[in-house]
Design a protein around this motif. Structure first.
Motif, PDB file in Angstrom:
ATOM      1  N   MET A  38       0.822  -1.202   0.000  1.00 52.76           N
ATOM      2  CA  MET A  38       0.000   0.000   0.000  1.00 52.76           C
ATOM      3  C   MET A  38       0.861   1.260   0.000  1.00 52.76           C
ATOM      4  SD  MET A  38      -1.554  -0.067   3.843  1.00 52.76           S
ATOM      5  CE  MET A  38      -0.504   0.023   5.301  1.00 52.76           C
ATOM      6  N   THR A  39       0.260   2.342  -0.446  1.00 54.97           N
ATOM      7  CA  THR A  39       0.974   3.588  -0.685  1.00 54.97           C
ATOM      8  C   THR A  39       1.573   4.155   0.595  1.00 54.97           C
ATOM      9  OG1 THR A  39      -0.623   4.026  -2.432  1.00 54.97           O
ATOM     10  CG2 THR A  39       0.753   5.864  -1.734  1.00 54.97           C
ATOM     11  N   GLU A  40       2.767   4.724   0.461  1.00 56.43           N
ATOM     12  CA  GLU A  40       3.414   5.399   1.573  1.00 56.43           C
ATOM     13  C   GLU A  40       3.793   6.809   1.147  1.00 56.43           C
ATOM     14  OE1 GLU A  40       6.701   3.281   3.161  1.00 56.43           O
ATOM     15  OE2 GLU A  40       5.532   1.537   3.751  1.00 56.43           O
ATOM     16  N   PHE A  41       3.710   7.750   2.089  1.00 56.61           N
ATOM     17  CA  PHE A  41       4.107   9.116   1.844  1.00 56.61           C
ATOM     18  C   PHE A  41       5.060   9.566   2.942  1.00 56.61           C
ATOM     19  CE2 PHE A  41       0.075   8.885  -0.428  1.00 56.61           C
ATOM     20  CZ  PHE A  41       0.403   9.502  -1.633  1.00 56.61           C
ATOM     21  N   THR A  42       6.095  10.281   2.574  1.00 56.64           N
ATOM     22  CA  THR A  42       7.060  10.823   3.524  1.00 56.64           C
ATOM     23  C   THR A  42       6.844  12.320   3.656  1.00 56.64           C
ATOM     24  OG1 THR A  42       8.669   9.128   2.899  1.00 56.64           O
ATOM     25  CG2 THR A  42       9.519  11.059   4.067  1.00 56.64           C
ATOM     26  N   THR A  48       0.158  15.743   1.713  1.00 55.93           N
ATOM     27  CA  THR A  48      -0.376  14.467   1.264  1.00 55.93           C
ATOM     28  C   THR A  48      -1.892  14.580   1.222  1.00 55.93           C
ATOM     29  OG1 THR A  48       1.437  13.179   2.194  1.00 55.93           O
ATOM     30  CG2 THR A  48      -0.642  12.027   1.834  1.00 55.93           C
ATOM     31  N   ILE A  49      -2.500  14.271   0.081  1.00 58.76           N
ATOM     32  CA  ILE A  49      -3.952  14.359  -0.054  1.00 58.76           C
ATOM     33  C   ILE A  49      -4.562  12.988   0.225  1.00 58.76           C
ATOM     34  CG2 ILE A  49      -5.883  14.861  -1.594  1.00 58.76           C
ATOM     35  CD1 ILE A  49      -4.030  16.725  -3.133  1.00 58.76           C
ATOM     36  N   ILE A  50      -5.437  12.937   1.212  1.00 56.66           N
ATOM     37  CA  ILE A  50      -6.138  11.695   1.538  1.00 56.66           C
ATOM     38  C   ILE A  50      -7.622  11.923   1.275  1.00 56.66           C
ATOM     39  CG2 ILE A  50      -6.718  10.029   3.323  1.00 56.66           C
ATOM     40  CD1 ILE A  50      -4.119  10.681   4.708  1.00 56.66           C
ATOM     41  N   ASP A  98      10.201  17.094  11.689  1.00 56.42           N
ATOM     42  CA  ASP A  98       9.468  17.302  10.435  1.00 56.42           C
ATOM     43  C   ASP A  98       8.151  18.042  10.677  1.00 56.42           C
ATOM     44  OD1 ASP A  98      11.334  16.046   8.900  1.00 56.42           O
ATOM     45  OD2 ASP A  98      10.247  14.151   8.711  1.00 56.42           O
ATOM     46  N   THR A  99       7.618  18.598   9.611  1.00 60.55           N
ATOM     47  CA  THR A  99       6.244  19.104   9.593  1.00 60.55           C
ATOM     48  C   THR A  99       5.467  18.225   8.625  1.00 60.55           C
ATOM     49  OG1 THR A  99       6.895  21.387  10.078  1.00 60.55           O
ATOM     50  CG2 THR A  99       4.737  21.040   9.063  1.00 60.55           C
ATOM     51  N   LEU A 100       4.500  17.499   9.149  1.00 60.43           N
ATOM     52  CA  LEU A 100       3.711  16.563   8.348  1.00 60.43           C
ATOM     53  C   LEU A 100       2.421  17.252   7.920  1.00 60.43           C
ATOM     54  CD1 LEU A 100       3.438  13.639   7.286  1.00 60.43           C
ATOM     55  CD2 LEU A 100       2.375  13.053   9.479  1.00 60.43           C
ATOM     56  N   LYS A 101       2.228  17.395   6.604  1.00 60.55           N
ATOM     57  CA  LYS A 101       1.061  18.091   6.070  1.00 60.55           C
ATOM     58  C   LYS A 101       0.117  17.101   5.398  1.00 60.55           C
ATOM     59  CE  LYS A 101       3.705  22.324   5.167  1.00 60.55           C
ATOM     60  NZ  LYS A 101       4.119  23.300   4.115  1.00 60.55           N
ATOM     61  N   VAL A 102      -1.157  17.179   5.774  1.00 65.53           N
ATOM     62  CA  VAL A 102      -2.178  16.289   5.212  1.00 65.53           C
ATOM     63  C   VAL A 102      -3.400  17.118   4.841  1.00 65.53           C
ATOM     64  CG1 VAL A 102      -3.757  14.375   5.660  1.00 65.53           C
ATOM     65  CG2 VAL A 102      -1.417  14.283   6.539  1.00 65.53           C
TER      66      VAL A 102
END
Length: 228
Positions: A38-42, A48-50, A98-102
């Motif tokens: 399954m897809t992974e995003f760093t 990251t668009i969910i 990190d700054t995690l953007k969703v």
């Protein structure tokens, strides 16, 4: 001589049971392979668009061959097509600092007009939001605010500021709108978060385990804090 516990014969002596076990667990093996791929995003400067979608999933039972289907909900990255299997969200990977953007994009069906929204009752199945477990982040916007309402057709931008000393670990996220959390999580609105170990984790001092030979501790109340 061999000892058979609880009177159970070895598996090779029971071909019928072995065949049944293989038939039952064959779908699990297929699903495990799908989950592994399954897809992974760093974490990066781009969000990251969910997308939250409703779709129909179809199965054929391994034993009887009976086909059935039902509607459910799933997270689906905008870059891939929804397939005819249960979908979980992409794995989000980040490191300390990190700054995690969703961006959460709600594509669920519109709620019924005039629907009652009584506290602690099931309502608003098309409304959603996002909540994380394991991240030590702020509970206000734009981070982990469980009171955010993302209506059908709307989007919401999350931005998680991860501290430079955040521990590594495997965590998760899920839908958490008050009124349908159990419904949406049970449908599959969940995903994993993987925090990479900091480069200096292996160098952190480890507290020695006490033994009875050390004698009792005095003058200090000691405890541990569990992250996650």
């Amino acid at each position: 001589s061999r000892v058979v516990q609880h009177g159970m014969a070895p598996m090779h002596r029971r071909p019928g049971l072995r065949a049944l076990a293989l038939a039952l667990f064959a779908p699990a093996v297929v699903n495990a392979a799908a989950l592994q791929a399954m897809t992974e995003f760093t974490a990066s400067s781009a969000a990251t668009i969910i997308k939250v979608e409703q779709y129909t999933v179809s199965f054929t039972t391994a034993v009887s061959g009976t086909a059935f289907s039902y509607k459910t909900r799933g997270y689906n990255p905008s870059s891939s097509a929804m397939t005819d299997r249960m979908a979980v969200g992409p794995t989000l990977r980040a490191s300390a600092g990190d700054t995690l953007k969703v961006t959460l994009d709600n594509d669920l069906s519109v709620n019924n007009a005039g629907e009652a929204t009584t506290m602690n009752t099931l309502h608003s199945p098309g409304t959603t939001n996002l909540h994380t477990h394991g991240l030590h982040v702020d509970s206000d916007d734009p981070q982990d605010n469980v009171y955010v309402t993302v209506a059908p057709g709307a989007t919401h931008d999350y931005q998680y500021s991860i501290t430079p000393d955040h521990m590594g670990g495997t965590h998760w996220y899920h839908a958490h709108f008050h009124g349908n959390t159990a419904l949406q999580v049970g449908n599959g609105l969940v995903g994993m978060i993987v925090m990479a170990d900091a480069a200096d984790d292996s160098q952190r001092p480890r507290r020695a385990h006490r033994t009875s030979a050390d004698g009792p501790e005095t003058g200090t109340l000691r405890g541990t804090t569990s992250r996650g």
